[in-house]
Design an enzyme around this catalytic site. Structure first.
Site, PDB file in Angstrom:
ATOM      1  N   GLU A  22       0.807  -1.073  -0.048  1.00 49.32           N
ATOM      2  CA  GLU A  22      -0.054  -0.015   0.025  1.00 49.32           C
ATOM      3  C   GLU A  22       0.959   1.238  -0.024  1.00 49.32           C
ATOM      4  O   GLU A  22       1.916   1.305   0.700  1.00 49.32           O
ATOM      5  CB  GLU A  22      -0.872   0.064   1.258  1.00 49.32           C
ATOM      6  CG  GLU A  22      -1.885   1.064   1.544  1.00 49.32           C
ATOM      7  CD  GLU A  22      -2.359   0.835   2.877  1.00 49.32           C
ATOM      8  OE1 GLU A  22      -3.451   1.670   2.955  1.00 49.32           O
ATOM      9  OE2 GLU A  22      -2.200  -0.034   3.623  1.00 49.32           O
ATOM     10  N   LYS A  66      -8.905   2.205  -1.723  1.00 46.43           N
ATOM     11  CA  LYS A  66      -9.247   1.629  -0.694  1.00 46.43           C
ATOM     12  C   LYS A  66     -10.629   1.967  -0.152  1.00 46.43           C
ATOM     13  O   LYS A  66     -11.102   3.327  -0.228  1.00 46.43           O
ATOM     14  CB  LYS A  66      -8.314   2.189   0.393  1.00 46.43           C
ATOM     15  CG  LYS A  66      -8.266   1.229   1.798  1.00 46.43           C
ATOM     16  CD  LYS A  66      -7.120   1.641   2.532  1.00 46.43           C
ATOM     17  CE  LYS A  66      -6.722   0.752   3.897  1.00 46.43           C
ATOM     18  NZ  LYS A  66      -5.641   1.169   4.647  1.00 46.43           N
ATOM     19  N   CYS A  92      -5.424  -3.575   2.248  1.00 48.46           N
ATOM     20  CA  CYS A  92      -5.431  -3.680   3.766  1.00 48.46           C
ATOM     21  C   CYS A  92      -6.322  -3.737   4.440  1.00 48.46           C
ATOM     22  O   CYS A  92      -7.199  -4.987   4.466  1.00 48.46           O
ATOM     23  CB  CYS A  92      -4.493  -2.400   4.183  1.00 48.46           C
ATOM     24  SG  CYS A  92      -3.704  -2.595   5.733  1.00 48.46           S
TER      25      CYS A  92
END
Length: 635
Positions: free
Chosen positions: A46, A115, A169
């Site tokens: 990330e 995300k 994540c």
């Protein structure tokens, strides 16, 4: 992706916080290294272009412009490589900032996603900077119009079944991960760009999340974690990269390391799992999803994937012991239920001194113990005939006495000889009639003894014999309850060995000698008192047949793929010609002998592969083997 095998990589570069040029160069080096290792896709952590721990620098124009320039340069530096690379960077659009994943292939940006679940608890405060990914947004990036999609699928047209989905994540750690819908829309490989800081116990939890998600979604899951170079002001990052497939961890990095890990995944296997599981939900691709098609060249990998030669047998000793105890308990519990339901006063086992009947007797004794019944209610019967050796005869009697069960020896030579006279069979002709008459006479004796004692005949035949049809129809093929029906031969040996280790000295010695005895039906006369008829000389090594059986039934693979896998699994033990010979034999016998499996007695399922016509496997007795034989013979 020949035979469905595809190599993926996870990469953790060494980064400098906010040094986009330096980070880009390290990422480019790792992409090239992954390509040289034969990987078709590589995923990075990330925000790897900037570093995850930039803090309020994420809101500065120099960092955002530097990240964009680095992405464009990275695309140029990798335009000659046939590898999909997924990298993380912050991307501003209008008044919002997104934590993005950019997909690069041969110099182009194939797509962007971001995300969705922004953590803002404990050590995380991403909501200070980032906005959750929108469903669909047009923006300019690297001098071209790009689409930021909440649902991004990357479909490889040249490699059927290979479709990538991406999450970042925290998306994996929430109650409803985006990967669920991505998988239901067709993604077979999920790529996760992560910056998961390390705390005590977190690595094990992270590993369980990745393996669990790959299991429930029938997918491969590649998790790339941030590592060396991230700021340690408040957190430490270990670069814990993980690649899992359908619940199994294929590869993971050492803690606090950088560089690559790779694994060869089996996309064909994943597609087969989804196909056979009727509760797997496929959903139409929604209109707001972005589906990007691209082509990767097909390549035949020098497979690094470890393929165990005995798929029914755990390689780890502790796991094997646990498995053996569980299987013996399941077999005994199944028989216990049947005995209790039928109010049987006895159980009759034909005891040859071989492995299968030994296992059946061990299970029957366990069932009687569970019911609190006297072991003398178990009747072990030895029926010596033309092929019986003193070794197996003595072992059978010794085993019965060691276990405390009743024992009878009933020679059948005279009965079979009279039968030969009745039907006009020459006893000197050792043909199939000569052999099968003995097996059917033994079954008659056992059935009648069961009637006499108010009991049931316990079947001894195993899964491998059923697959090959290595049983006499209405002979040892028949019983009243087949406790070994779903136990393959390679596992039978380990179950008996486990029982030997748990037994007293006398029982242990008997069981170890039984294990050391060649597998034989003992239907032909011995030579100089030694077994002359060895099963594996006639039908082939059981470890090969169990391998073929597992991959044909469990995953529906064809002979060509099974052959390729077997060559790798049995490298140095069998030549290619020998593997092919017995694979052809397996395919031929498996189809030809289905009629024996269509009328099997009841028996408990203990593993993922069984041939019960009422359970897992239904096939017409007259199904044609032509397609399988053509593929096997062409190898």
């Amino acid at each position: 992706m020949k035979d469905g095998f595809f190599r993926i990589a996870c990469a953790t570069p060494s980064v400098r916080v906010a040094d986009c040029q330096y980070n880009m160069e390290r990422i480019a080096e790792l992409i090239r290294e992954a390509a040289e290792q034969g990987a078709g896709a590589v995923v990075f952590p990330e925000l790897c272009i900037t570093g995850y721990t930039c803090g309020d620098l994420f809101l500065t124009l120099p960092l955002l412009r530097g990240a964009e320039r680095a992405l464009a340069e990275l695309a140029r530096r990798t335009e000659d490589l046939d590898i999909v690379a997924v990298v993380g960077l912050p991307v501003a659009a209008g008044s919002k900032l997104y934590n993005c994943a950019a997909v690069l292939y041969r110099g182009e940006i194939l797509g962007l996603t971001a995300k969705k679940n922004i953590p803002n608890y404990s050590e995380f405060y991403e909501a200070r900077y980032f906005t959750p990914c929108p469903d669909y947004l047009e923006l300019d990036l690297c001098g071209a119009a790009q689409t930021l999609a909440g649902r991004l699928l990357l479909r490889c047209e040249s490699l059927p079944g290979l479709t990538f989905g991406i999450e970042i994540c925290e998306d994996l750690w929430v109650a409803d991960p985006p990967s669920v819908k991505l998988a239901e829309m067709g993604a077979t490989v999920l790529l996760n760009l992560s910056a998961s800081d390390e705390t005590i116990g977190k690595a094990a939890y992270r590993r369980s999340l990745v393996s669990g998600q790959s299991a429930r979604l029938f997918c491969a899951y590649a998790y790339a974690d941030a590592g060396q170079g991230e700021s340690s002001t408040d957190m430490v990052f270990s670069g814990h990269n993980i690649i899992a497939e359908n619940g199994a961890i294929l590869a993971q990095s050492k803690a606090f390391s950088t560089g690559l890990i790779t694994a060869d995944i089996d996309v064909q296997r994943l597609c087969q799992e989804r196909l056979r599981t009727t509760t797997w939900h496929s959903i139409p691709t929604p209109e707001d999803a972005l589906v990007v098609s691209f082509d990767l060249p097909e390549r035949e990998l020098d497979l690094r994937r470890k393929i165990e030669p005995m798929p029914f047998v755990p390689a780890d000793t502790a796991d094997l012991e646990e498995r053996c105890e569980a299987i013996l308990t399941m077999q005994a519990q199944g028989l216990r239920t049947r005995l209790a339901h039928t109010h049987c006063r006895s159980a009759v086992v034909g005891l040859s001194g071989g492995l299968d009947s030994t296992l059946a007797l061990l299970v029957t004794v366990r069932a009687f113990d569970l019911l609190g019944l006297d072991r003398k209610g178990v009747l072990a019967v030895s029926m010596p005939c033309f092929g019986t050796t003193s070794r197996t005869k003595n072992n059978a009697e010794g085993l019965a006495h060691a276990l405390g069960v009743s024992f009878r020896e009933i020679p059948i030579r005279d009965a079979v000889t009279q039968h030969f006279a009745d039907i006009g069979q020459d006893p000197a002709v050792h043909d199939v009639t000569y052999e099968n008459a003995q097996a059917r006479e033994r079954t008659q004796v056992l059935m009648d003894l069961a009637n006499q004692t108010g009991g049931m005949v316990i079947g001894t035949g195993d899964l491998s014999e059923l697959a090959l049809g290595w049983a006499t129809y209405n002979g040892d093929h028949m019983s009243m309850y087949g406790v070994n029906a779903s136990i393959p031969k390679t596992l039978v040996r380990h179950l008996v060995h486990y029982a030997a280790l748990k037994g007293d000295e006398g029982l242990r010695a008997l069981l170890l000698d039984i294990l050391d005895t060649p597998v034989s039906p003992e239907l032909l006369p011995p030579v100089d008192g030694v077994i002359s008829q060895k099963t594996e000389d006639l039908v082939g090594p059981y470890e090969l047949h169990d391998f073929f059986l597992y991959y044909m039934l469990r995953y529906g693979f064809g002979p060509a793929k099974i052959y390729r896998m077997a060559k790798l699994a049995f490298d140095g033990r069998y030549t290619d010609d020998v593997i092919k010979k017995w694979l052809v034999t397996f395919c031929r016998r498996f189809f030809a002998q289905q009629f024996k499996r269509s009328c099997l007695p009841d028996g408990p399922k203990v593993g993922s592969v069984t041939l019960s016509p009422r359970g897992d496997f239904r096939m017409p007795s007259d199904a044609c083997a032509a397609l399988w034989m053509e593929e096997a013979n062409a190898l």
